[in-house]
Design an enzyme around this catalytic site. Structure first.
Site, PDB file in Angstrom:
ATOM      1  N   GLY A  53      -3.658  12.106 -20.568  1.00  0.00           N
ATOM      2  CA  GLY A  53      -4.953  12.770 -20.776  1.00  0.00           C
ATOM      3  C   GLY A  53      -6.104  11.865 -20.383  1.00  0.00           C
ATOM      4  O   GLY A  53      -6.307  11.601 -19.199  1.00  0.00           O
ATOM      5  N   SER A  93      -0.888  14.369 -14.381  1.00  0.00           N
ATOM      6  CA  SER A  93      -2.074  14.274 -15.244  1.00  0.00           C
ATOM      7  C   SER A  93      -2.266  15.598 -15.965  1.00  0.00           C
ATOM      8  O   SER A  93      -1.697  16.620 -15.546  1.00  0.00           O
ATOM      9  CB  SER A  93      -3.297  13.987 -14.366  1.00  0.00           C
ATOM     10  OG  SER A  93      -4.508  14.180 -15.062  1.00  0.00           O
ATOM     11  N   TYR A 117      -8.917  15.702  -6.748  1.00  0.00           N
ATOM     12  CA  TYR A 117      -8.007  14.888  -7.563  1.00  0.00           C
ATOM     13  C   TYR A 117      -6.997  15.797  -8.283  1.00  0.00           C
ATOM     14  O   TYR A 117      -5.788  15.538  -8.278  1.00  0.00           O
ATOM     15  CB  TYR A 117      -8.812  14.061  -8.571  1.00  0.00           C
ATOM     16  CG  TYR A 117      -7.960  13.287  -9.558  1.00  0.00           C
ATOM     17  CD1 TYR A 117      -7.352  12.088  -9.199  1.00  0.00           C
ATOM     18  CD2 TYR A 117      -7.745  13.773 -10.847  1.00  0.00           C
ATOM     19  CE1 TYR A 117      -6.562  11.391 -10.111  1.00  0.00           C
ATOM     20  CE2 TYR A 117      -6.959  13.083 -11.758  1.00  0.00           C
ATOM     21  CZ  TYR A 117      -6.376  11.887 -11.381  1.00  0.00           C
ATOM     22  OH  TYR A 117      -5.586  11.198 -12.276  1.00  0.00           O
ATOM     23  N   ASP A 145       0.878  -1.172   0.000  1.00  0.00           N
ATOM     24  CA  ASP A 145       0.000   0.000   0.000  1.00  0.00           C
ATOM     25  C   ASP A 145       0.915   1.221   0.000  1.00  0.00           C
ATOM     26  O   ASP A 145       1.622   1.475   0.986  1.00  0.00           O
ATOM     27  CB  ASP A 145      -0.877  -0.039   1.261  1.00  0.00           C
ATOM     28  CG  ASP A 145      -1.801   1.167   1.359  1.00  0.00           C
ATOM     29  OD1 ASP A 145      -1.591   2.159   0.636  1.00  0.00           O
ATOM     30  OD2 ASP A 145      -2.729   1.113   2.187  1.00  0.00           O
ATOM     31  N   VAL A 146       0.901   1.978  -1.092  1.00  0.00           N
ATOM     32  CA  VAL A 146       1.877   3.085  -1.219  1.00  0.00           C
ATOM     33  C   VAL A 146       1.647   4.199  -0.206  1.00  0.00           C
ATOM     34  O   VAL A 146       2.518   5.037  -0.005  1.00  0.00           O
ATOM     35  CB  VAL A 146       1.901   3.694  -2.646  1.00  0.00           C
ATOM     36  CG1 VAL A 146       2.364   2.680  -3.669  1.00  0.00           C
ATOM     37  CG2 VAL A 146       0.569   4.327  -3.021  1.00  0.00           C
ATOM     38  N   VAL A 192      -7.287   8.282 -20.576  1.00  0.00           N
ATOM     39  CA  VAL A 192      -6.796   6.927 -20.864  1.00  0.00           C
ATOM     40  C   VAL A 192      -7.914   5.925 -20.527  1.00  0.00           C
ATOM     41  O   VAL A 192      -8.496   5.987 -19.439  1.00  0.00           O
ATOM     42  CB  VAL A 192      -5.531   6.606 -20.029  1.00  0.00           C
ATOM     43  CG1 VAL A 192      -4.871   5.329 -20.544  1.00  0.00           C
ATOM     44  CG2 VAL A 192      -4.554   7.761 -20.049  1.00  0.00           C
TER      45      VAL A 192
END
Ligand SMILES: NC(=O)C1=CN([C@@H]2O[C@H](COP(=O)(O)OP(=O)(O)OC[C@H]3O[C@@H](n4cnc5c(N)ncnc54)[C@H](O)[C@@H]3O)[C@@H](O)[C@H]2O)C=CC1
Ligand SMILES: CC(=O)C(C)=O
EC number: 1.1.1.304
Length: 259
Positions: free
Chosen positions: A186, A142, A155, A62-63, A188
């Site tokens: 973009g 992003s 986000y 889990d990052v 995806v």
């Protein structure tokens, strides 16, 4: 351009863009450490990578947990015999009008999309320095790290934060021979966009599939992005050909955001 024999750790490697990056790097001759919270899917990707003739190892991580990220890098070094590149790709989306955002929403997405990148940066840099080697750190930002998107405000904030971390880390680690860059995809066609489209439908009443379609129609090159499109940029950033690039957050979006 070559990543031949480099050892690359990829987070969020069980599916989508992370899987695409793993397969592309394996085709290019790298050996890969695959990291994700989804254990079963990680094993599937490991088998796909090995079919391409590359070495692979998996580590369920889990990052958002600092110790687990450090342990994943130790595992990669031990199992694959080195460590040259980290790709901090894992991330989650969140579709919510800003008026409805609650403290627990912020906590969850910040811990994965921001804390996870901080742990990846510091753990990788510490390992490169301990090994006395140069290294590359590559982070997922992003188009939403360049423009704030409605309903994706928090986000977007996390992806702006990734750009800030990329710039700061590039400056802090340059003297150690470590470069730090970000890729900015973009639209995806991965599970992330299935979820975004569904949440837009729930919140706005838009027909299922129509939000994704509307976003794709705004792409100058006229098609949705694939994980392979993203992986092509990441392969370049992982290779020695990108050695003179650092601190950049490079757009790969088919023509949506122009900087
Ligand atoms: N799909 C898109 O259109 C775009 C995606 N991105 C970014 O690219 C990255 C990858 O996105 P996709 O492949 O599309 O998403 P995805 O949802 O298909 O895959 C994300 C992967 O990250 C893993 N993950 C989530 N939380 C984790 C955690 N705490 N620890 C370890 N692994 C975790 C998931 O299990 C999953 O395998 C993300 O950072 C995303 O924000 C950026 C721009 C556009
Ligand atoms: C998921 C993502 O980053 C966008 C803006 O599509």
């Amino acid at each position: 351009m070559s990543v031949k024999d480099k050892i690359v750790l990829i987070t969020g490697a069980s599916q989508g863009i992370g899987r695409g990056i793993a397969l592309r790097l394996a085709k290019d001759g790298a050996n890969v450490a695959l990291v994700d919270i989804k254990a079963d899917k990680l094993e599937d990707v490991r088998k796909e990578v090995e079919t391409l003739g590359a070495k692979a190892t998996t580590f369920v991580t889990d990052v958002s947990k600092r110790d687990e990220v450090y342990a994943a890098i130790d595992h990669a070094e031990k199992e694959l015999g080195g460590f040259d590149v980290i790709i901090n790709n894992a991330g989650i989306a969140q579709v919510k009008p800003l008026a409805d955002v609650q403290p627990e929403d912020l906590d969850r997405i910040f811990r994965i999309n921001i804390d996870g990148v901080v742990w990846g940066i510091q753990a990788a840099a510490a390992k490169f320095k301990a090994r006395g080697r140069k290294g590359k750190i590559i982070n997922a930002s992003s188009i939403a790290g360049h423009d704030g998107f409605a309903m994706l405000g928090v986000y977007s904030a996390t992806k702006f934060a990734v750009r800030a971390l990329t710039q700061a880390a590039a400056k802090e680690y340059a003297s150690a021979g470590i470069t730090v860059n970000a890729y900015c995809p973009g639209i995806v066609g991965t599970d992330m966009w299935v979820e975004i489209d569904e949440r837009f439908s729930e919140l706005t009443g838009a027909a299922k599939g129509s939000t994704y379609k509307k976003f794709v129609e705004g792409i100058a090159l006229g098609r949705a992005q694939t994980p392979e499109d993203v992986a092509a940029l990441v392969a370049f950033l992982s290779s020695d050909d990108s050695d003179y690039i650092t601190g950049q957050a490079i757009l790969t979006d088919g023509g949506i955001v122009y900087r």
